[in-house]
Design an enzyme around this catalytic site. Structure first.
Site, PDB file in Angstrom:
ATOM      1  NE  ARG A   1      -0.719  -0.417   4.897  1.00 14.33           N
ATOM      2  CZ  ARG A   1      -1.353  -0.489   6.057  1.00 14.33           C
ATOM      3  NH1 ARG A   1      -2.655  -0.314   6.121  1.00 14.33           N
ATOM      4  NH2 ARG A   1      -0.706  -0.758   7.168  1.00 14.33           N
TER       5      ARG A   1
ATOM      6  CG  ASN B   1      -4.934   4.044   6.466  1.00 11.21           C
ATOM      7  OD1 ASN B   1      -5.818   4.180   7.310  1.00 11.21           O
ATOM      8  ND2 ASN B   1      -3.820   3.362   6.698  1.00 11.21           N
ATOM      9  CD  GLU B   2      -1.350   4.846   9.735  1.00 17.26           C
ATOM     10  OE1 GLU B   2      -0.542   4.159   9.089  1.00 17.26           O
ATOM     11  OE2 GLU B   2      -1.662   4.592  10.927  1.00 17.26           O
TER      12      GLU B   2
ATOM     13  CD  GLU C   1      -5.893   2.616  11.805  1.00 12.62           C
ATOM     14  OE1 GLU C   1      -4.798   2.112  12.134  1.00 12.62           O
ATOM     15  OE2 GLU C   1      -6.189   2.846  10.632  1.00 12.62           O
TER      16      GLU C   1
HETATM   17  C1  GAL Z   1      -2.068   1.303  11.000  1.00 14.75           C
HETATM   18  C2  GAL Z   1      -2.834   1.233   9.686  1.00 14.75           C
HETATM   19  C3  GAL Z   1      -3.837   0.102   9.696  1.00 14.75           C
HETATM   20  C4  GAL Z   1      -3.191  -1.168  10.185  1.00 14.75           C
HETATM   21  C5  GAL Z   1      -2.578  -0.937  11.542  1.00 14.75           C
HETATM   22  C6  GAL Z   1      -1.937  -2.150  12.145  1.00 14.75           C
HETATM   23  O1  GAL Z   1      -0.934   2.092  10.905  1.00 14.75           O
HETATM   24  O2  GAL Z   1      -3.503   2.446   9.454  1.00 14.75           O
HETATM   25  O3  GAL Z   1      -4.351  -0.065   8.382  1.00 14.75           O
HETATM   26  O4  GAL Z   1      -2.219  -1.566   9.276  1.00 14.75           O
HETATM   27  O5  GAL Z   1      -1.597   0.061  11.430  1.00 14.75           O
HETATM   28  O6  GAL Z   1      -1.409  -1.875  13.408  1.00 14.75           O
END
Ligand code: GAL
Length: 692
Positions: free
Chosen positions: A139, A177-178, A329
């Site tokens: 990604r 995303n990020e 998250e």
């Molecule tokens: C984040 C990401 C998520 C997932 C997660 C795992 O950085 O946005 O998609 O990969 O880490 O810890």
């Protein structure tokens, strides 16, 4: 007629009263019509047969999960081939979630361009520093600067916005995303844009050459096309401008999508992005500016919660927009990407959730609900197992859900409010990182040591940009404000002049906005107000004794010799015997200026001295703890709005603690009302203090 005139006069006179009678300002991260604080999870319906969705959503509802974030990687499902969109499955997923009283946040899927797109346009794939183009299959593989890629991003965002911008069950949007971890493509397109950007900023090469002092090492540029993308070890001016350009690129990348969303979605739908605490790829004050509120992804990785570090990251995120935020998250027990992916202890996930809320989060979302049966993250923590039934942590998360529901009404409209601000500056951070002088100098570590000491005593600290409004603070502390151009210095001086107390840490006021040395000694434009200057700085080989008003202790890593003191500049700490140069010299000085005070702390102090320093700063500035004494290991935080204070007590230790309340308050998580709150290991209590 006369009566009407009289009425109108009356109405005009009363108007200000009506204005004041309005309810307190709403908090942008709380969604009108929904619980003020939400429990959430990342859900990927596209990875599962539709027949499974209802059971997933039923289990989420049973855990009091109120929001799912979906679609941020679902591009190939929403647009299986170019221009052919398939949203019906998503309509059904959103509707089914709503049936379970769960609202949706839609992620634009631009972190994962589909294979048909990268096959058709391989030129959108990023080129790494070594010249290699990345391949499809991971990604963040597209170039943020690519005009072609942005066009595709705009189209998919536009389609999603048109379809869901008025959907009552969609409450907001996450862009990308990020943000591709701020990775850039080292290709000709990016290089060309960088040069154009420099041209627009500097106007002429003469100007650029002067600002970067390119006469040094024969770097003088005669043509914009001669300017390289820096890859390290380059001119400091070029290096800092590259960071600014990266910030502009990702901010424009984001704006490209925000523009199409804003044009189509109802204003009630928020737009945010998920950031990563102290990740320093771009300037977060700039990139979060156009968002409704900021969000971040809070992961511990290996080990356990460090409440000070994590609290600091929450406060940093809150400071991006000086508003509450979301934890989009967080880890359900463990991650899969750290050196040791241990599980958090029983109770620790709950502590983290409440710490987030205590510091201003209005949503806490677990990543993720269930692991895809294949894919790169099979081992990551989840709330249900590979068989689709709850894992042991599910019950703890359900408890968090019940507690959020119990406390949400009290938390409505509340935010942390602090008398103390710590200043953070990306330019200063980048400037120090690229010329550390001693590898031990850790500007974030120093920020954390100030934060830890000040937070413990004041119980509430904001972390904000050096350019943010400062008037409301009694104490402003800038631990490493290395880049301090005139306009920012004037801003700080005005604050002090009007009665504030400004404390500067080592390396402050050394550089201009082009990462060049100021033609004054540190602290640059603040030197006269301080009535003193840095005569010389020293990277330390070993610790240096220091003593004075704050007691005795040691300085480590970095020490500056202060001198040329005005007659009314007071020395608070001096160095003891060291390298000869520092012996008996001033290490901390302070001076009244205007109605306020400036203090300069020229060294990295040990923990004991830092605690004494914090006590002195807070006392001198008239800052009182927001709650009162709490035992070791207990973190107290306050959120407030007109007429109420909410205190969150968190026992971060594994031993029981009891907290004496300063006066009677209402316990919201089921503890018994009284003058003492008993907190078990990892215990949490939320208190409502409804005094006016
Ligand atoms: C984040 C990401 C998520 C997932 C997660 C795992 O950085 O946005 O998609 O990969 O880490 O810890």
């Amino acid at each position: 007629m006369r009566l009407l005139r009289l009425f109108l006069c009356f109405a005009v006179l009363l108007c200000p009263l009506f204005v004041f009678a309005q309810p307190a300002a709403t908090v942008p991260s709380q969604i009108p019509g929904h619980d003020a604080v939400l429990l959430g999870t990342a859900w990927y319906p596209e990875q599962w047969p539709e027949s499974r969705w209802d059971e997933d959503l039923r289990l989420m509802e049973a855990a009091n999960i109120k929001v799912v974030r979906i679609t941020e990687f679902a591009w190939s499902r929403m647009e299986p081939s170019e221009g052919h969109y398939d949203f019906e499955w998503l309509d059904r997923a959103i509707a089914l979630a709503a049936k379970h009283h769960i609202v949706s946040v839609l992620g634009t899927p631009t972190a994962t361009p589909p294979a048909w797109l990268t096959l058709k346009h391989p030129e959108i794939l990023r080129v790494e520093q070594d010249g290699q183009r990345v391949t499809h299959g991971n990604r963040a593989h597209a170039s943020a600067a690519s005009v072609i890629y942005r066009d595709y991003c705009r189209k998919i965002a536009e389609q999603m916005a048109a379809r869901y911008g008025k959907n009552p069950n969609v409450v907001g949007w996450q862009i990308d995303n990020e943000y591709g971890y701020a990775l850039m493509s080292y290709d000709d397109e990016t290089r060309g844009q960088f040069r154009q950007w420099l041209k627009a900023k500097y106007g002429t090469l003469d100007n650029l050459n002067a600002r970067w002092t390119t006469a040094y090492w024969s770097q003088t540029y005669d043509d914009w096309n001669e300017i390289p993308i820096p890859v390290g070890g380059h001119n400091p001016g070029l290096m800092l401008e590259w960071k600014h350009f990266v910030t502009t690129t990702w901010t424009d990348y984001q704006r490209n999508q925000i523009d199409v969303l804003r044009a189509r979605v109802e204003p009630r739908q928020f737009i945010t992005g998920n950031f990563m605490g102290f990740f320093d790829g771009f300037d977060h004050y700039t990139i979060t500016e156009p968002l409704t509120f900021a969000a971040w992804d809070d992961y511990v990785g290996s080990g356990h919660l460090d409440a000070v570090s994590n609290g600091l990251s929450h406060d940093l995120t809150r400071g991006f927009k000086r508003e509450n935020f979301w934890v989009m998250e967080t880890q359900p027990g463990m991650v899969n990407w750290s050196k040791l992916n241990n599980f958090l202890n029983k109770g620790e996930v709950r502590v983290m959730a409440w710490q987030a809320v205590a510091h201003g989060a209005d949503e806490v979302g677990y990543w993720q609900w269930r692991s895809a049966l294949n894919g790169q993250e099979e081992y990551h923590g989840t709330l249900v197992g590979a068989d689709g039934t709850p894992v042991p942590l599910y019950e703890e998360v359900s408890q968090i859900g019940r507690e959020f529901s119990a406390a949400q009404e009290a938390l409505r409209g509340t935010s942390p409010v602090s008398d103390v601000a710590l200043l953070y500056s990306y330019d200063s951070h980048w400037a120090i990182q690229s010329q550390k002088h001693t590898e031990k100098y850790d500007d974030i570590g120093l920020l954390k040591s100030y934060y830890g000491a000040l937070r413990k005593l004041s119980q509430s600290v904001d972390v904000i940009s050096a350019k943010a409004p400062l008037r409301s603070y009694k104490l402003v502390v800038a631990p490493s404000l290395n880049v301090l151009p005139k306009d920012v210095a004037d801003h700080l001086l005005e604050y002090v002049h009007d009665g504030g107390h400004l404390v500067l840490g080592p390396r402050s006021g050394m550089k201009d906005e082009f990462n060049g040395l100021l033609p004054q000694r540190q602290p640059g434009y603040l030197k006269d107000a301080l009535g003193g200057r840095v005569e010389q700085f020293y990277a330390l080989e070993k610790n240096v004794p220091v003593s004075g008003t704050w007691g005795t202790g040691e300085a480590s890593v970095w020490a500056e010799q202060l001198g040329s003191l005005a007659s009314d500049t007071k020395v608070l700490l001096s160095y003891g015997k060291s390298n000869g140069w520092l012996d008996d010299q001033a290490a901390v000085v302070t001076r009244s200026y205007g109605k306020g005070r400036i203090t300069y702390v020229a060294a990295v102090l040990d923990e004991k001295l830092m605690a004494a320093a914090a006590e002195w700063m807070l006392q001198d500035s008239g800052v009182r703890p927001v709650f009162g004494a709490v035992p070791e290991g207990v973190e107290v935080s306050r959120r407030r709005s007109a007429g109420k204070d909410i205190f969150v007590l968190i026992n971060t230790s594994q031993e029981a603690r009891s907290v004496t309340l300063p006066h009677k308050m209402k316990l919201l998580l089921g503890g018994k009302d009284g003058s003492i709150v008993a907190l078990g290991p990892y215990g949490v209590e939320v208190l409502l203090d409804a005094r006016p």
